[in-house]
Design a protein around this motif. Sequence first.
Motif, PDB file in Angstrom:
ATOM      1  N   ILE A 189      26.825  10.960  33.336  1.00 38.24           N
ATOM      2  CA  ILE A 189      28.179  11.181  32.839  1.00 38.24           C
ATOM      3  C   ILE A 189      28.696  12.473  33.449  1.00 38.24           C
ATOM      4  CG2 ILE A 189      29.618  11.590  30.808  1.00 38.24           C
ATOM      5  CD1 ILE A 189      27.669   9.954  29.174  1.00 38.24           C
ATOM      6  N   LEU A 190      29.953  12.450  33.884  1.00 39.20           N
ATOM      7  CA  LEU A 190      30.571  13.610  34.507  1.00 39.20           C
ATOM      8  C   LEU A 190      31.754  14.058  33.653  1.00 39.20           C
ATOM      9  CD1 LEU A 190      29.164  11.850  36.818  1.00 39.20           C
ATOM     10  CD2 LEU A 190      30.622  13.097  38.379  1.00 39.20           C
ATOM     11  N   PRO A 191      31.501  14.865  32.618  1.00 38.05           N
ATOM     12  CA  PRO A 191      32.622  15.365  31.825  1.00 38.05           C
ATOM     13  C   PRO A 191      33.507  16.280  32.670  1.00 38.05           C
ATOM     14  CG  PRO A 191      30.524  15.693  30.701  1.00 38.05           C
ATOM     15  CD  PRO A 191      30.217  15.351  32.121  1.00 38.05           C
ATOM     16  N   GLY A 192      34.769  16.349  32.276  1.00 39.22           N
ATOM     17  CA  GLY A 192      35.690  17.259  32.927  1.00 39.22           C
ATOM     18  C   GLY A 192      35.855  18.527  32.112  1.00 39.22           C
ATOM     19  N   ILE A 193      37.065  18.822  31.722  1.00 39.17           N
ATOM     20  CA  ILE A 193      37.359  20.034  30.953  1.00 39.17           C
ATOM     21  C   ILE A 193      37.261  19.675  29.473  1.00 39.17           C
ATOM     22  CG2 ILE A 193      39.069  21.843  30.552  1.00 39.17           C
ATOM     23  CD1 ILE A 193      40.219  21.103  33.340  1.00 39.17           C
ATOM     24  N   VAL A 194      36.129  19.968  28.890  1.00 40.34           N
ATOM     25  CA  VAL A 194      35.817  19.532  27.532  1.00 40.34           C
ATOM     26  C   VAL A 194      36.176  20.630  26.540  1.00 40.34           C
ATOM     27  CG1 VAL A 194      33.986  18.768  25.967  1.00 40.34           C
ATOM     28  CG2 VAL A 194      33.985  18.030  28.365  1.00 40.34           C
ATOM     29  N   GLU A 195      36.903  20.272  25.507  1.00 38.24           N
ATOM     30  CA  GLU A 195      37.331  21.219  24.484  1.00 38.24           C
ATOM     31  C   GLU A 195      36.131  21.916  23.844  1.00 38.24           C
ATOM     32  OE1 GLU A 195      39.320  18.777  21.684  1.00 38.24           O
ATOM     33  OE2 GLU A 195      41.130  18.512  22.899  1.00 38.24           O
ATOM     34  N   GLY A 196      36.298  23.209  23.532  1.00 36.78           N
ATOM     35  CA  GLY A 196      35.253  23.909  22.797  1.00 36.78           C
ATOM     36  C   GLY A 196      35.018  25.312  23.310  1.00 36.78           C
ATOM     37  N   PRO A 197      34.130  26.052  22.636  1.00 38.92           N
ATOM     38  CA  PRO A 197      33.879  27.449  22.988  1.00 38.92           C
ATOM     39  C   PRO A 197      33.365  27.641  24.409  1.00 38.92           C
ATOM     40  CG  PRO A 197      32.968  26.933  20.825  1.00 38.92           C
ATOM     41  CD  PRO A 197      33.398  25.637  21.427  1.00 38.92           C
ATOM     42  N   ARG A 198      32.620  26.664  24.917  1.00 38.40           N
ATOM     43  CA  ARG A 198      32.056  26.840  26.257  1.00 38.40           C
ATOM     44  C   ARG A 198      33.149  26.907  27.316  1.00 38.40           C
ATOM     45  NH1 ARG A 198      26.988  23.508  28.899  1.00 38.40           N
ATOM     46  NH2 ARG A 198      27.198  24.272  31.012  1.00 38.40           N
ATOM     47  N   LEU A 227      46.183  13.433  32.851  1.00 32.51           N
ATOM     48  CA  LEU A 227      46.663  13.207  31.483  1.00 32.51           C
ATOM     49  C   LEU A 227      47.108  14.486  30.790  1.00 32.51           C
ATOM     50  CD1 LEU A 227      44.128  10.517  30.182  1.00 32.51           C
ATOM     51  CD2 LEU A 227      46.466  10.191  31.013  1.00 32.51           C
ATOM     52  N   ARG A 228      46.939  15.624  31.479  1.00 30.23           N
ATOM     53  CA  ARG A 228      47.421  16.922  30.991  1.00 30.23           C
ATOM     54  C   ARG A 228      46.863  17.285  29.618  1.00 30.23           C
ATOM     55  NH1 ARG A 228      48.566  16.673  35.704  1.00 30.23           N
ATOM     56  NH2 ARG A 228      50.500  17.395  36.681  1.00 30.23           N
ATOM     57  N   ARG A 229      45.572  17.019  29.452  1.00 32.06           N
ATOM     58  CA  ARG A 229      44.899  17.438  28.225  1.00 32.06           C
ATOM     59  C   ARG A 229      43.410  17.568  28.493  1.00 32.06           C
ATOM     60  NH1 ARG A 229      46.615  11.945  26.548  1.00 32.06           N
ATOM     61  NH2 ARG A 229      44.846  10.503  26.719  1.00 32.06           N
ATOM     62  N   MET A 230      42.764  18.390  27.673  1.00 26.89           N
ATOM     63  CA  MET A 230      41.314  18.501  27.727  1.00 26.89           C
ATOM     64  C   MET A 230      40.674  17.277  27.076  1.00 26.89           C
ATOM     65  SD  MET A 230      40.498  22.509  27.000  1.00 26.89           S
ATOM     66  CE  MET A 230      41.198  23.804  28.028  1.00 26.89           C
ATOM     67  N   THR A 231      39.396  17.113  27.330  1.00 22.29           N
ATOM     68  CA  THR A 231      38.651  15.981  26.796  1.00 22.29           C
ATOM     69  C   THR A 231      37.883  16.396  25.548  1.00 22.29           C
ATOM     70  OG1 THR A 231      38.364  15.013  29.000  1.00 22.29           O
ATOM     71  CG2 THR A 231      36.825  14.307  27.295  1.00 22.29           C
ATOM     72  N   PRO A 232      38.060  15.711  24.428  1.00 22.80           N
ATOM     73  CA  PRO A 232      37.240  16.021  23.250  1.00 22.80           C
ATOM     74  C   PRO A 232      35.785  15.637  23.506  1.00 22.80           C
ATOM     75  CG  PRO A 232      39.167  14.697  22.666  1.00 22.80           C
ATOM     76  CD  PRO A 232      39.045  14.654  24.154  1.00 22.80           C
ATOM     77  N   PRO A 233      34.825  16.396  22.975  1.00 26.10           N
ATOM     78  CA  PRO A 233      33.422  16.024  23.170  1.00 26.10           C
ATOM     79  C   PRO A 233      33.086  14.648  22.629  1.00 26.10           C
ATOM     80  CG  PRO A 233      33.648  17.822  21.570  1.00 26.10           C
ATOM     81  CD  PRO A 233      34.979  17.654  22.221  1.00 26.10           C
ATOM     82  N   GLU A 234      33.849  14.203  21.642  1.00 24.04           N
ATOM     83  CA  GLU A 234      33.596  12.869  21.076  1.00 24.04           C
ATOM     84  C   GLU A 234      33.831  11.752  22.089  1.00 24.04           C
ATOM     85  OE1 GLU A 234      34.140  15.790  17.959  1.00 24.04           O
ATOM     86  OE2 GLU A 234      35.438  15.253  19.646  1.00 24.04           O
ATOM     87  N   ASP A 235      34.707  11.991  23.061  1.00 26.35           N
ATOM     88  CA  ASP A 235      34.947  10.978  24.086  1.00 26.35           C
ATOM     89  C   ASP A 235      33.755  10.868  25.035  1.00 26.35           C
ATOM     90  OD1 ASP A 235      37.373  10.890  22.835  1.00 26.35           O
ATOM     91  OD2 ASP A 235      38.581  11.209  24.643  1.00 26.35           O
ATOM     92  N   VAL A 236      33.124  11.994  25.317  1.00 29.05           N
ATOM     93  CA  VAL A 236      31.903  11.976  26.127  1.00 29.05           C
ATOM     94  C   VAL A 236      30.791  11.276  25.346  1.00 29.05           C
ATOM     95  CG1 VAL A 236      30.252  13.364  27.410  1.00 29.05           C
ATOM     96  CG2 VAL A 236      32.637  14.121  27.222  1.00 29.05           C
ATOM     97  N   GLY A 253      22.410   3.436  37.680  1.00 30.49           N
ATOM     98  CA  GLY A 253      22.658   4.109  38.947  1.00 30.49           C
ATOM     99  C   GLY A 253      24.088   4.542  39.153  1.00 30.49           C
ATOM    100  N   GLN A 254      24.852   4.644  38.053  1.00 28.71           N
ATOM    101  CA  GLN A 254      26.277   4.936  38.158  1.00 28.71           C
ATOM    102  C   GLN A 254      26.598   6.334  37.629  1.00 28.71           C
ATOM    103  OE1 GLN A 254      28.085   2.556  39.820  1.00 28.71           O
ATOM    104  NE2 GLN A 254      26.018   1.693  39.967  1.00 28.71           N
ATOM    105  N   SER A 255      27.731   6.847  38.069  1.00 31.99           N
ATOM    106  CA  SER A 255      28.246   8.142  37.614  1.00 31.99           C
ATOM    107  C   SER A 255      29.622   7.917  36.999  1.00 31.99           C
ATOM    108  CB  SER A 255      28.347   9.116  38.790  1.00 31.99           C
ATOM    109  OG  SER A 255      27.078   9.344  39.368  1.00 31.99           O
ATOM    110  N   PHE A 256      29.753   8.243  35.725  1.00 27.64           N
ATOM    111  CA  PHE A 256      30.957   7.916  34.975  1.00 27.64           C
ATOM    112  C   PHE A 256      31.740   9.178  34.612  1.00 27.64           C
ATOM    113  CE2 PHE A 256      28.043   4.417  34.179  1.00 27.64           C
ATOM    114  CZ  PHE A 256      28.855   3.311  34.390  1.00 27.64           C
ATOM    115  N   PRO A 257      32.877   9.445  35.271  1.00 25.10           N
ATOM    116  CA  PRO A 257      33.711  10.567  34.850  1.00 25.10           C
ATOM    117  C   PRO A 257      34.348  10.278  33.491  1.00 25.10           C
ATOM    118  CG  PRO A 257      34.254   9.841  37.081  1.00 25.10           C
ATOM    119  CD  PRO A 257      33.410   8.767  36.464  1.00 25.10           C
ATOM    120  N   VAL A 258      34.364  11.282  32.632  1.00 26.85           N
ATOM    121  CA  VAL A 258      35.117  11.226  31.378  1.00 26.85           C
ATOM    122  C   VAL A 258      35.955  12.490  31.366  1.00 26.85           C
ATOM    123  CG1 VAL A 258      34.990  11.054  28.857  1.00 26.85           C
ATOM    124  CG2 VAL A 258      33.201   9.996  30.271  1.00 26.85           C
TER     125      VAL A 258
END
Length: 265
Positions: A189-198, A227-236, A253-258
């Motif tokens: 899984i390839l998360p993008g800009i995920v909401e949160g302290p990190r 989409l002009r928004r961060m990704t919630p961790p729940e979506d990952v 064998g796949q890579s999934f951007p979220v």
Amino acid sequence: MTDNGGAIALPGLAGRRVAITAGAGGIGLAIARLLAAQGARLAICDVDPDALDTAAAELGAEVALLADVADERPVEVFFRETAARLGGLDALVNNAGIAGPTAGVEEIDLDSWQRCLDVGLTGQFLCTRAAVPMLRAAGGGAIVNMSSAAGRFGYAFRTPYAAAKWGVIGFTQSLAKELGPDDIRVNAILPGIVEGPRIDGVIAARAAQTGVSVEAMRAEYVGRVSLRRMTPPEDVAAMAAFLISDAGRNLSGQSFPVDGNLESL
């Protein structure tokens, strides 16, 4: 069909035995919460003792141990306890990673470089090495490796992090070929800009490195997302749960951007 929390019930998750690294906070905790709600049995590890105690109580995790995934011995203990208490393993989520330094390549010391790779890449190797015999004994299973958008774009001033996350992609694709005959599916899984302290810390460090305000840097980050928004961790977490479930039984064998279609980093 939904579970008690209103989430869609994914096939095969009830009773599934899942180990999650760095499972007491951020994306790892979001994954653990969703899997627990679906009836999975959990083993989590983390380096934060207070967060681990809180998460274990909330989740009802049957295993909750302190473990730095870059350290071989605690990893071995974690998986030995998982085998003893859960009676086996059906899935592994290699979630642990650290941000690493934000600096020009000539400013990064070797220890900082090595630590980032040790946690983000070698840690996945150590955990997978321990988990694979258990997955084979279970007749198959799933491994979900956490990479990042930095694992497909690269990331200026974050070279250790990007190198680790690119390494995760190669590790994932190689494992999928190696373990497929054992009916073990391996995806990233390839998360993008995920909401949160990190991400707040990452943005602040990047702003300081490039000499702009934190507010301007935050706007720049969000502006790179279609989409002009961060990704919630729940979506990952939802993607991880899908890949572990029987609904994902033919994905490997796949890579999934979220990431809301992150266009660049």
